[in-house]
Write a protein that holds these residues in place. Sequence first.
Motif, PDB file in Angstrom:
ATOM      1  N   GLY A   1      93.192  33.846 -87.253  1.00 54.34           N
ATOM      2  CA  GLY A   1      93.289  32.258 -87.238  1.00 54.34           C
ATOM      3  C   GLY A   1      93.007  31.443 -86.051  1.00 54.34           C
ATOM      4  N   ILE A   2      92.094  31.805 -85.010  1.00 53.43           N
ATOM      5  CA  ILE A   2      91.729  31.417 -83.835  1.00 53.43           C
ATOM      6  C   ILE A   2      90.407  30.650 -84.257  1.00 53.43           C
ATOM      7  N   ARG A   3      90.291  29.475 -84.523  1.00 57.16           N
ATOM      8  CA  ARG A   3      89.067  28.646 -84.942  1.00 57.16           C
ATOM      9  C   ARG A   3      88.511  27.988 -83.971  1.00 57.16           C
ATOM     10  N   LEU A   4      87.376  28.910 -83.497  1.00 54.04           N
ATOM     11  CA  LEU A   4      86.587  28.288 -82.456  1.00 54.04           C
ATOM     12  C   LEU A   4      85.505  27.375 -83.177  1.00 54.04           C
ATOM     13  N   TYR A   5      85.342  25.908 -82.615  1.00 51.19           N
ATOM     14  CA  TYR A   5      84.315  25.237 -83.251  1.00 51.19           C
ATOM     15  C   TYR A   5      84.679  24.948 -84.737  1.00 51.19           C
ATOM     16  N   GLY A   6      85.748  25.183 -85.438  1.00 47.23           N
ATOM     17  CA  GLY A   6      86.006  25.084 -87.014  1.00 47.23           C
ATOM     18  C   GLY A   6      85.692  26.637 -87.396  1.00 47.23           C
ATOM     19  N   LEU A   7      85.463  27.648 -86.944  1.00 48.75           N
ATOM     20  CA  LEU A   7      85.452  28.958 -87.449  1.00 48.75           C
ATOM     21  C   LEU A   7      86.310  29.001 -88.448  1.00 48.75           C
ATOM     22  N   SER A   8      85.966  29.844 -89.698  1.00 50.78           N
ATOM     23  CA  SER A   8      86.757  30.184 -90.828  1.00 50.78           C
ATOM     24  C   SER A   8      86.166  31.486 -91.213  1.00 50.78           C
ATOM     25  N   GLU A   9      87.229  32.276 -91.985  1.00 47.47           N
ATOM     26  CA  GLU A   9      86.823  33.530 -92.504  1.00 47.47           C
ATOM     27  C   GLU A   9      86.561  33.082 -94.136  1.00 47.47           C
ATOM     28  N   LEU A  10      85.349  33.413 -94.381  1.00 47.08           N
ATOM     29  CA  LEU A  10      85.208  33.342 -96.032  1.00 47.08           C
ATOM     30  C   LEU A  10      85.483  34.687 -96.644  1.00 47.08           C
ATOM     31  N   ALA A  11      86.375  34.459 -97.902  1.00 41.59           N
ATOM     32  CA  ALA A  11      86.402  35.460 -98.713  1.00 41.59           C
ATOM     33  C   ALA A  11      85.806  35.151-100.100  1.00 41.59           C
ATOM     34  N   VAL A  12      85.128  36.203-100.628  1.00 40.41           N
ATOM     35  CA  VAL A  12      84.537  36.104-101.866  1.00 40.41           C
ATOM     36  C   VAL A  12      84.556  37.445-102.695  1.00 40.41           C
ATOM     37  N   ARG A  13      84.678  37.576-103.945  1.00 45.05           N
ATOM     38  CA  ARG A  13      84.834  38.675-104.357  1.00 45.05           C
ATOM     39  C   ARG A  13      83.497  39.277-104.620  1.00 45.05           C
ATOM     40  N   GLY A  14      83.225  40.636-104.424  1.00 46.96           N
ATOM     41  CA  GLY A  14      81.929  41.317-104.530  1.00 46.96           C
ATOM     42  C   GLY A  14      81.642  41.307-105.938  1.00 46.96           C
ATOM     43  N   ARG A  15      80.106  41.256-106.011  1.00 40.74           N
ATOM     44  CA  ARG A  15      79.486  41.020-107.354  1.00 40.74           C
ATOM     45  C   ARG A  15      79.807  42.538-108.128  1.00 40.74           C
ATOM     46  N   LYS A  16      79.485  43.700-107.327  1.00 40.89           N
ATOM     47  CA  LYS A  16      79.775  44.878-108.170  1.00 40.89           C
ATOM     48  C   LYS A  16      81.234  45.408-108.128  1.00 40.89           C
TER      49      LYS A  16
ATOM     50  N   GLY B   1      84.145  43.921-107.150  1.00 35.97           N
ATOM     51  CA  GLY B   1      85.282  42.774-107.447  1.00 35.97           C
ATOM     52  C   GLY B   1      86.356  42.921-106.223  1.00 35.97           C
ATOM     53  N   ALA B   2      85.980  43.731-105.118  1.00 37.08           N
ATOM     54  CA  ALA B   2      86.835  43.491-104.065  1.00 37.08           C
ATOM     55  C   ALA B   2      86.475  42.334-103.278  1.00 37.08           C
ATOM     56  N   TRP B   3      87.608  41.864-102.264  1.00 38.02           N
ATOM     57  CA  TRP B   3      87.392  40.664-101.553  1.00 38.02           C
ATOM     58  C   TRP B   3      86.501  41.075-100.691  1.00 38.02           C
ATOM     59  N   ARG B   4      85.504  40.567-100.098  1.00 43.93           N
ATOM     60  CA  ARG B   4      84.709  40.543 -99.021  1.00 43.93           C
ATOM     61  C   ARG B   4      84.751  39.376 -98.125  1.00 43.93           C
ATOM     62  N   THR B   5      84.814  39.717 -96.900  1.00 47.22           N
ATOM     63  CA  THR B   5      84.904  38.426 -95.930  1.00 47.22           C
ATOM     64  C   THR B   5      83.837  38.589 -94.809  1.00 47.22           C
ATOM     65  N   THR B   6      83.812  37.251 -94.329  1.00 51.41           N
ATOM     66  CA  THR B   6      83.018  37.154 -93.032  1.00 51.41           C
ATOM     67  C   THR B   6      83.161  35.968 -92.552  1.00 51.41           C
ATOM     68  N   PRO B   7      82.720  35.732 -91.301  1.00 50.96           N
ATOM     69  CA  PRO B   7      83.273  34.518 -90.603  1.00 50.96           C
ATOM     70  C   PRO B   7      82.055  33.351 -90.570  1.00 50.96           C
ATOM     71  N   VAL B   8      82.452  32.291 -91.244  1.00 56.71           N
ATOM     72  CA  VAL B   8      81.376  31.149 -91.424  1.00 56.71           C
ATOM     73  C   VAL B   8      81.739  29.981 -90.669  1.00 56.71           C
ATOM     74  N   ASN B   9      80.762  28.779 -90.642  1.00 59.01           N
ATOM     75  CA  ASN B   9      81.086  27.665 -89.984  1.00 59.01           C
ATOM     76  C   ASN B   9      81.045  26.599 -91.238  1.00 59.01           C
TER      77      ASN B   9
ATOM     78  N   GLY C   1      85.487  31.025-104.023  1.00 59.09           N
ATOM     79  CA  GLY C   1      86.021  31.855-103.074  1.00 59.09           C
ATOM     80  C   GLY C   1      87.119  31.046-102.492  1.00 59.09           C
ATOM     81  N   GLU C   2      87.506  31.796-101.303  1.00 58.57           N
ATOM     82  CA  GLU C   2      88.608  31.384-100.391  1.00 58.57           C
ATOM     83  C   GLU C   2      87.961  31.161 -98.903  1.00 58.57           C
ATOM     84  N   LEU C   3      88.659  30.169 -98.247  1.00 60.86           N
ATOM     85  CA  LEU C   3      88.667  29.918 -96.588  1.00 60.86           C
ATOM     86  C   LEU C   3      89.997  30.301 -96.144  1.00 60.86           C
ATOM     87  N   ARG C   4      89.809  31.138 -95.225  1.00 60.37           N
ATOM     88  CA  ARG C   4      90.928  31.658 -94.669  1.00 60.37           C
ATOM     89  C   ARG C   4      90.951  31.162 -93.135  1.00 60.37           C
ATOM     90  N   SER C   5      92.455  31.236 -92.634  1.00 62.72           N
ATOM     91  CA  SER C   5      92.591  31.150 -91.046  1.00 62.72           C
ATOM     92  C   SER C   5      93.739  32.106 -90.652  1.00 62.72           C
TER      93      SER C   5
END
Length: 153
Positions: free
Chosen positions: A27-42, A44-52, A81-85
Motif C-alpha cells: 500500500g505504499i503508493r510512490l507517485y501514484g503506484l498501484s498494483e494491477l490485478a487481472v485474471r490470467g488468460r490461460k 484464470g488465476a489472478w496475476r499482479t504487476t505494479p502500474v502507474n 481487472g482491479e487496482l489494489r493498494s
Amino acid sequence: MSPHYLKPGRYEAVLVHRPLAWLARRGIRLYGLSELAVRGRKSGAWRTTPVNPLSHAGERYLVAPRGHTQWVRNLREAGNGELRSGRRRTDRFTATELPDAEKPEVLRAYLKRWGWEVGRFFDGVNAKSSDEELLAAAHKHPVFRITVHEEPA
C-alpha cells in the motif's frame, strides 16, 4: 510484425521490479503506484504487476511502456481487472483499449508525468514530441481507458 515487448533484464527485475511490487503490495503508493490485478488468460488465476495509472482529462488510463506485455495480453482477454493498494482493492474496472489514433494525447500526458521513469522505453519520444512522432510510436505502447465500477452500498 510481431508485437513490441521490452523484457526487463535480470538486474532490473531484481533491483527495480521486485521492490516496486513489494511496495505496491503493502500500500505504499510512490507517485501514484498501484498494483494491477487481472485474471490470467490461460490459468484464470489472478496475476499482479505494479502500474502507474494516469488520470487525464477526466478519464483514467493504463499505459504499457514496455509494450505488449503479459498483463496487456491478459487484460485484453479478461476485459476487466482491479487496482489494489496493499491488501485492499481500490478500484474494480472495465478496460477499453484505445486505437492508435487516440493515443498521442494520452502518451504525452503519461510521458510528462512518468517520463523520468519510463522514457527509455519510448525510443526518444517524449512529452515534447510532436503528435506525428507520438502517433508513430503508438502501436508499440498499448493504452487502456479504465472505467471504474461503483461498489454497491
